[in-house]
Design a protein around this motif. Structure first.
Motif: not given
Length: 367
Positions: A293-299
């Protein structure tokens, strides 16, 4: 006894009061919130059976040593005087009575002059959760005594089998009745394990789709439940292993059945270990879900920053204050009639090209 439910746990904590340090061994002190004492009697043989609720211990005397099997079931341990009378009638050691009332004993099997003393724990399913109830058994010559902390229906399946004429239990001695009670206690854990299995299945779906802090608290609650259950089931394995080697109290035929109960306990321990591993896996899935989920936000933030970097560069170039009168090369577009629309169009075109590139790469997809 006081039940304190925990929101994150199915297994309820039941507190038992211990005797004060220095108390004389064999002292019997009932818990202030213990359930009222009720005595039920079943005397039976191959062809006959008598079942009734006893008003006093003295009523038991007329059935003692007159039937092939006498089963005295005590439900609720509040009446200490009644327990002392039972102890006197069946020559129970004071240490046995103390362990029966204490409610916090480790599952065990001990041999006394009056008979074989067994302590076990059964899983009792309630509307709001699960509790572990201590059940104590005394196997003597022609009789079995069972002591429960509450008036639960935990042993009702055994009573139904006794009432059925022609069954193995009616043809057997008191040792087989003891086995039947132990087998019922052991099998009480299987519905509980099925309930935990269903909850783990639900958590596996939820932890992937909606990971949150409440979910991790629930998973930790399940893991604590599994540890508590294992602490109570593991000694039961040792107890049954001891009974299998007990040649004086159990016939060879009954010992074969005890081996089956032992296998059930081993199966329960294996299932608990499996559930414990699934709980650990759920925590790892939860952490991975948070990381994804954090990776999606960072993406998303990275794509936004990537789009605005060239737009910022264009705006920065046209924001430089060079004097156009000094040189014809100092931003002639600034005096152009379509200069401002051109700059906005260049920015929009750049953003659209980046979005198209991101889409081709699949970065805009949720999959």
């Amino acid at each position: 006894m006081e039940h304190k439910p925990a929101q994150t746990r199915l297994l309820k904590t039941v507190k038992h009061r211990r005797n004060a340090p220095g108390t004389s061994p064999g002292t019997v002190v009932a818990h202030p919130e213990a359930h009222p004492t009720k005595i039920r009697m079943m005397a039976y043989g191959l062809d006959e059976i008598i079942e009734q609720e006893m008003e006093s211990v003295d009523q038991i005397k007329e059935f003692q040593n007159k039937w092939p099997v006498l089963w005295i079931s005590v439900e609720g341990l509040k009446d200490v005087e009644c327990l002392h009378q039972l102890g006197a009638l069946f020559s129970l050691h004071p240490l046995m009575l103390e362990d029966i009332v204490s409610g916090h004993q480790r599952p065990k099997a001990e041999q006394y002059d009056s008979g074989l003393f067994i302590v076990a724990r059964a899983a009792l399913t309630l509307d709001d959760g699960i509790i572990l109830e201590q059940i104590s058994l005394v196997l003597g010559e022609g009789f079995v005594l069972s002591f429960q902390e509450s008036s639960s229906n935990q042993l009702d399946p055994v009573r139904q089998r006794v009432r059925k004429k022609g069954g193995r239990i009616r043809k057997s001695r008191s040792d087989y009745l003891t086995y039947t009670l132990l087998d019922t206690i052991v099998d009480s854990f299987f519905p509980v394990l099925d309930k935990y299995n269903d909850r783990l299945d639900n958590y596996e779906d939820e932890v992937i789709q909606h990971p949150n802090r409440k979910m991790i608290d629930r998973i930790h609650g399940l893991k604590r439940d599994f540890l508590s259950l294992r602490r109570n089931v593991w000694p039961l394995r040792e107890t049954l292993n001891t009974l299998i080697r007990e040649r004086e109290c159990f016939t060879d035929d009954t010992q074969l059945f005890l081996r089956d109960s032992y296998d059930h306990v081993v199966q329960i321990i294996d299932i608990l270990d499996s559930h414990q591993e699934r709980g650990s896996d759920l925590i790892n899935i939860y952490l991975s879900s948070l990381s994804n989920k954090m990776n999606e936000v960072m993406k998303v933030l990275t794509m936004i920053a990537t789009i605005f970097m060239p737009l910022g560069f264009i705006a920065g170039v046209y924001g430089m204050n060079f004097d156009r009168e000094k040189s014809p090369f100092n931003m002639p577009e600034l005096s152009w009639y379509l200069g401002y629309p051109f700059a906005l169009g260049l920015m929009a075109t750049t953003a659209i090209l980046f979005l198209f590139y991101f889409k081709r790469k699949g970065w805009l997809s949720k999959k």
